[in-house]
Design a protein around this motif. Structure first.
Motif, PDB file in Angstrom:
ATOM      1  N   PRO A 192       0.801  -1.234   0.000  1.00 31.53           N
ATOM      2  CA  PRO A 192       0.000   0.000   0.000  1.00 31.53           C
ATOM      3  C   PRO A 192       0.829   1.277   0.000  1.00 31.53           C
ATOM      4  CG  PRO A 192      -0.075  -1.089   2.145  1.00 31.53           C
ATOM      5  CD  PRO A 192       0.579  -2.048   1.209  1.00 31.53           C
ATOM      6  N   ALA A 193       2.098   1.202   0.354  1.00 33.42           N
ATOM      7  CA  ALA A 193       2.917   2.413   0.400  1.00 33.42           C
ATOM      8  C   ALA A 193       3.416   2.842  -0.976  1.00 33.42           C
ATOM      9  CB  ALA A 193       4.114   2.197   1.330  1.00 33.42           C
ATOM     10  N   VAL A 194       3.314   1.963  -1.976  1.00 32.16           N
ATOM     11  CA  VAL A 194       3.914   2.237  -3.289  1.00 32.16           C
ATOM     12  C   VAL A 194       2.848   2.671  -4.280  1.00 32.16           C
ATOM     13  CG1 VAL A 194       5.307   1.298  -5.178  1.00 32.16           C
ATOM     14  CG2 VAL A 194       5.675   0.486  -2.835  1.00 32.16           C
ATOM     15  N   ARG A 195       3.127   3.755  -4.992  1.00 37.25           N
ATOM     16  CA  ARG A 195       2.243   4.181  -6.080  1.00 37.25           C
ATOM     17  C   ARG A 195       3.090   4.698  -7.236  1.00 37.25           C
ATOM     18  NH1 ARG A 195       1.189   9.840  -6.345  1.00 37.25           N
ATOM     19  NH2 ARG A 195       2.050  11.022  -4.575  1.00 37.25           N
ATOM     20  N   VAL A 196       2.510   4.659  -8.430  1.00 36.76           N
ATOM     21  CA  VAL A 196       3.183   5.127  -9.637  1.00 36.76           C
ATOM     22  C   VAL A 196       2.570   6.445 -10.074  1.00 36.76           C
ATOM     23  CG1 VAL A 196       3.659   4.644 -12.066  1.00 36.76           C
ATOM     24  CG2 VAL A 196       3.794   2.798 -10.388  1.00 36.76           C
ATOM     25  N   ARG A 197       3.431   7.365 -10.474  1.00 35.42           N
ATOM     26  CA  ARG A 197       2.984   8.663 -10.994  1.00 35.42           C
ATOM     27  C   ARG A 197       3.565   8.853 -12.386  1.00 35.42           C
ATOM     28  NH1 ARG A 197       3.077  14.599  -8.107  1.00 35.42           N
ATOM     29  NH2 ARG A 197       3.110  15.881 -10.010  1.00 35.42           N
ATOM     30  N   GLU A 198       2.701   9.110 -13.364  1.00 32.34           N
ATOM     31  CA  GLU A 198       3.181   9.344 -14.724  1.00 32.34           C
ATOM     32  C   GLU A 198       3.768  10.742 -14.827  1.00 32.34           C
ATOM     33  OE1 GLU A 198       1.548   9.487 -19.347  1.00 32.34           O
ATOM     34  OE2 GLU A 198       0.261   8.712 -17.738  1.00 32.34           O
ATOM     35  N   GLY A 199       4.950  10.828 -15.400  1.00 36.82           N
ATOM     36  CA  GLY A 199       5.603  12.121 -15.561  1.00 36.82           C
ATOM     37  C   GLY A 199       7.078  11.940 -15.865  1.00 36.82           C
ATOM     38  N   THR A 200       7.721  13.020 -16.244  1.00 38.71           N
ATOM     39  CA  THR A 200       9.144  12.999 -16.570  1.00 38.71           C
ATOM     40  C   THR A 200       9.918  13.779 -15.521  1.00 38.71           C
ATOM     41  OG1 THR A 200       8.680  12.880 -18.928  1.00 38.71           O
ATOM     42  CG2 THR A 200      10.877  13.603 -18.297  1.00 38.71           C
ATOM     43  N   ALA A 201      10.889  13.130 -14.915  1.00 40.78           N
ATOM     44  CA  ALA A 201      11.748  13.829 -13.955  1.00 40.78           C
ATOM     45  C   ALA A 201      12.690  14.728 -14.735  1.00 40.78           C
ATOM     46  CB  ALA A 201      12.522  12.818 -13.127  1.00 40.78           C
ATOM     47  N   VAL A 202      12.633  16.040 -14.478  1.00 39.88           N
ATOM     48  CA  VAL A 202      13.424  16.986 -15.262  1.00 39.88           C
ATOM     49  C   VAL A 202      14.599  17.562 -14.485  1.00 39.88           C
ATOM     50  CG1 VAL A 202      11.509  17.569 -16.771  1.00 39.88           C
ATOM     51  CG2 VAL A 202      11.852  18.890 -14.682  1.00 39.88           C
ATOM     52  N   ALA A 203      14.581  17.451 -13.153  1.00 44.65           N
ATOM     53  CA  ALA A 203      15.683  18.008 -12.364  1.00 44.65           C
ATOM     54  C   ALA A 203      15.580  17.503 -10.935  1.00 44.65           C
ATOM     55  CB  ALA A 203      15.652  19.542 -12.374  1.00 44.65           C
ATOM     56  N   LEU A 204      16.699  17.576 -10.244  1.00 47.93           N
ATOM     57  CA  LEU A 204      16.720  17.338  -8.807  1.00 47.93           C
ATOM     58  C   LEU A 204      16.552  18.665  -8.092  1.00 47.93           C
ATOM     59  CD1 LEU A 204      19.804  14.931  -8.652  1.00 47.93           C
ATOM     60  CD2 LEU A 204      17.390  14.279  -8.534  1.00 47.93           C
ATOM     61  N   THR A 205      15.897  18.658  -6.971  1.00 49.25           N
ATOM     62  CA  THR A 205      15.809  19.854  -6.143  1.00 49.25           C
ATOM     63  C   THR A 205      16.721  19.682  -4.937  1.00 49.25           C
ATOM     64  OG1 THR A 205      13.917  18.997  -4.886  1.00 49.25           O
ATOM     65  CG2 THR A 205      13.445  20.264  -6.873  1.00 49.25           C
ATOM     66  N   GLY A 206      17.145  20.789  -4.373  1.00 45.20           N
ATOM     67  CA  GLY A 206      18.062  20.751  -3.244  1.00 45.20           C
ATOM     68  C   GLY A 206      19.365  21.430  -3.586  1.00 45.20           C
ATOM     69  N   SER A 207      20.437  20.908  -3.028  1.00 45.77           N
ATOM     70  CA  SER A 207      21.740  21.546  -3.182  1.00 45.77           C
ATOM     71  C   SER A 207      22.814  20.488  -3.352  1.00 45.77           C
ATOM     72  CB  SER A 207      22.046  22.387  -1.931  1.00 45.77           C
ATOM     73  OG  SER A 207      22.187  21.530  -0.802  1.00 45.77           O
ATOM     74  N   ALA A 208      24.047  20.952  -3.490  1.00 46.06           N
ATOM     75  CA  ALA A 208      25.170  20.025  -3.615  1.00 46.06           C
ATOM     76  C   ALA A 208      25.369  19.210  -2.346  1.00 46.06           C
ATOM     77  CB  ALA A 208      26.453  20.807  -3.930  1.00 46.06           C
ATOM     78  N   GLY A 209      24.836  19.682  -1.237  1.00 42.04           N
ATOM     79  CA  GLY A 209      24.979  18.953   0.015  1.00 42.04           C
ATOM     80  C   GLY A 209      23.891  17.930   0.259  1.00 42.04           C
ATOM     81  N   ARG A 210      22.663  18.236  -0.174  1.00 37.72           N
ATOM     82  CA  ARG A 210      21.545  17.309   0.023  1.00 37.72           C
ATOM     83  C   ARG A 210      20.488  17.508  -1.048  1.00 37.72           C
ATOM     84  NH1 ARG A 210      18.926  13.823   3.251  1.00 37.72           N
ATOM     85  NH2 ARG A 210      20.571  13.779   4.830  1.00 37.72           N
ATOM     86  N   VAL A 211      20.089  16.413  -1.648  1.00 40.13           N
ATOM     87  CA  VAL A 211      18.965  16.413  -2.581  1.00 40.13           C
ATOM     88  C   VAL A 211      17.678  16.372  -1.765  1.00 40.13           C
ATOM     89  CG1 VAL A 211      17.768  14.993  -4.295  1.00 40.13           C
ATOM     90  CG2 VAL A 211      20.223  15.406  -4.508  1.00 40.13           C
ATOM     91  N   ARG A 212      16.731  17.229  -2.173  1.00 46.53           N
ATOM     92  CA  ARG A 212      15.482  17.343  -1.421  1.00 46.53           C
ATOM     93  C   ARG A 212      14.274  16.779  -2.154  1.00 46.53           C
ATOM     94  NH1 ARG A 212      16.813  18.394   3.845  1.00 46.53           N
ATOM     95  NH2 ARG A 212      18.445  19.998   3.935  1.00 46.53           N
TER      96      ARG A 212
END
Length: 475
Positions: free
Chosen positions: A130-150
């Motif tokens: 139940p914790a897993v779901r799929v979302r249709e879409g294209t990942a275009v970038a990571l958010t966050g910084s060089a120290g931690r991805v958010r």
């Protein structure tokens, strides 16, 4: 436990990573994929090699079963029509050193089916959580910084949106944009190596002929030692009473896409058995070609700085020439590393977790890379391989000797099966029993043709429409 993890890619690597995260107690696992995922075992655009032969090796299947507890993927695949093939007795295999024998003692088993069936079976099992779901879409970038991805910025039908996450897993496969994403975080300069033998895969589905339902998996391996392009072909039983026939040729020896040329290609191999089989079989599809086959290694684990909250698994870390059948197993090994590190750390945002997973996942990638590149560099038109050094030539010479011994030695054959099935690392080939077998050579004479039973010989003769001109020696 933290609230959310995002996995980029809904292939085998991504869904196995999602299973690990859900099993570790992550409350929400969002799997992002650009494709509209089919509701059954059908191909999709995001699997460039999906129409070609895939072998699910024993080592990889064992890792998958460990990752998805309480669900026997093996039983589900077999119930859906997959075939279980013993490497020791259930296949006909012509190596560059000759035909392997079939032994009464069983070797490790592999499953044969379409890649679409594997992906759908894994995905369906993981989505039961139940914790897993799929979302249709294209990942275009990571958010966050060089120290931690958010999190991840996703472009979908409703526009762009940021998905926050305590852990991001890039399992987006050969098409990964990880290098561009790292550049966007201010982390450039990751070393990448590409070794490209120019392999072209050509595959076609046939209806399994009546009476041939139990005919063994049949493969004529490419010869990397002949100083000419490698050429191979395989007849593999898959679900739906079908044969998946795949040909592979390196640069200069590519298979054609027209049906007549496809048949001629199989008949022109060192043994024409594949062509003889399919000459009397009913084709169900056109011939499909694929050229996305190079070995590509992103040495992310060697980057001097790595952000917390970002893990890379599967083909996004290293891809291999698909002729060696390693990709799905390596993806499973990487997901298993993620699971073990999560168990130790206790939470997905633990300091140092991402770096430890990356280093651990790199080890099976390196082992598979050594096998694939060690052969691909021997083909004359390979690009990016460089010239083999003294150590490489010594390993090549030993591998040839062990393979030749395996044509008549159970001990030598067992060593090759253990490595090929990915139950053990390549070092298994240097076990004392394997060394002794290689030094002694094959105690039995080389076979002059494929080791067919009388019934199999009758099936082959009944299917052969080549008029006898393609006959090779049989035994």
């Amino acid at each position: 436990m933290s609230r959310r993890a995002v996995v980029v890619g809904a292939g085998a690597a991504g869904m196995l990573a999602a299973a690990v995260l859900a099993g570790a107690g992550v409350e929400e696992v969002v799997v992002v994929d650009r494709d509209e995922l089919p509701d059954g075992p059908r191909g999709r655009r995001g699997l460039p090699q999906g129409r070609h032969a895939h072998l699910l090796m024993a080592g990889g299947l064992a890792a998958m079963e460990e990752i998805v507890p309480g669900v026997s993927l093996r039983k589900r695949l077999l119930a859906a029509g997959a075939h279980e093939v013993s490497l020791g007795s259930g296949m006909l295999a012509r190596t560059p050193e000759g035909w392997l024998r079939r032994w009464r003692r069983e070797g490790p088993a592999m499953l044969t089916c379409t890649r679409a069936l594997v992906d759908w079976t894994v995905r369906a099992a993981v989505l039961e959580h139940p914790a897993v779901r799929v979302r249709e879409g294209t990942a275009v970038a990571l958010t966050g910084s060089a120290g931690r991805v958010r999190g991840v910025r996703v472009s979908g039908p409703g526009g762009e949106a940021d998905l926050d996450a305590d852990l991001v897993v890039d399992a987006s496969g050969r098409g990964t944009r990880i290098l561009a994403w790292l550049d966007g975080l201010g982390l450039p300069g990751v070393r990448t190596r590409t070794v490209d033998a120019g392999l072209v895969n050509a595959s076609r589905l046939y209806r399994t002929p009546a009476g041939a339902e139990r005919f063994p998996l049949t493969i004529v391996h490419a010869d990397p030692y002949a100083a000419r392009p490698g050429r191979s072909a395989m007849v593999m039983p898959v679900e739906g009473d079908r044969w998946l026939v795949s040909c592979g040729g390196t640069r200069g020896g590519e298979p054609p896409s027209d049906p007549d040329g496809f048949l001629r290609y199989t008949l022109g191999l060192p043994d024409p058995i594949v062509g003889r089989l399919i000459s009397g079989a009913e084709p169900l599809t056109d011939v499909h070609l694929s050229r996305s086959t190079s070995n590509v290694r992103h040495y992310l684990e060697k980057a001097p700085h790595w952000p917390e909250g970002l893990v890379v698994l599967g083909d996004a870390l290293g891809t291999f020439n698909p002729a060696y059948g390693q990709g799905m197993s390596v993806a499973a090994f990487g997901a298993r590393v993620l699971g073990r590190e999560l168990e130790r750390a206790g939470r997905p945002d633990a300091p140092g977790l991402a770096r430890r997973v990356l280093r651990g996942a790199a080890r099976p990638v390196d082992a598979a890379w050594a096998v694939a590149v060690g052969q691909d560099v021997l083909y004359p038109a390979t690009r990016g391989g460089g010239r083999p050094g003294i150590a490489d030539r010594a390993v090549t010479a030993y591998t040839r000797r062990l393979t030749r011994a395996a044509t008549g030695s159970f001990a030598a054959a067992s060593a090759l099966w253990d490595v090929t099935s990915m139950r053990t690392p390549p070092a298994r080939m240097f076990h004392p029993s394997a060394l002794l077998a290689a030094l002694a050579g094959p105690p039995l004479p080389l076979l002059t043709g494929p080791p067919l039973t009388p019934g199999e010989r009758e099936v082959l003769a009944g299917l052969d429409r080549t008029g006898g001109w393609a006959d090779g020696p049989e035994r």
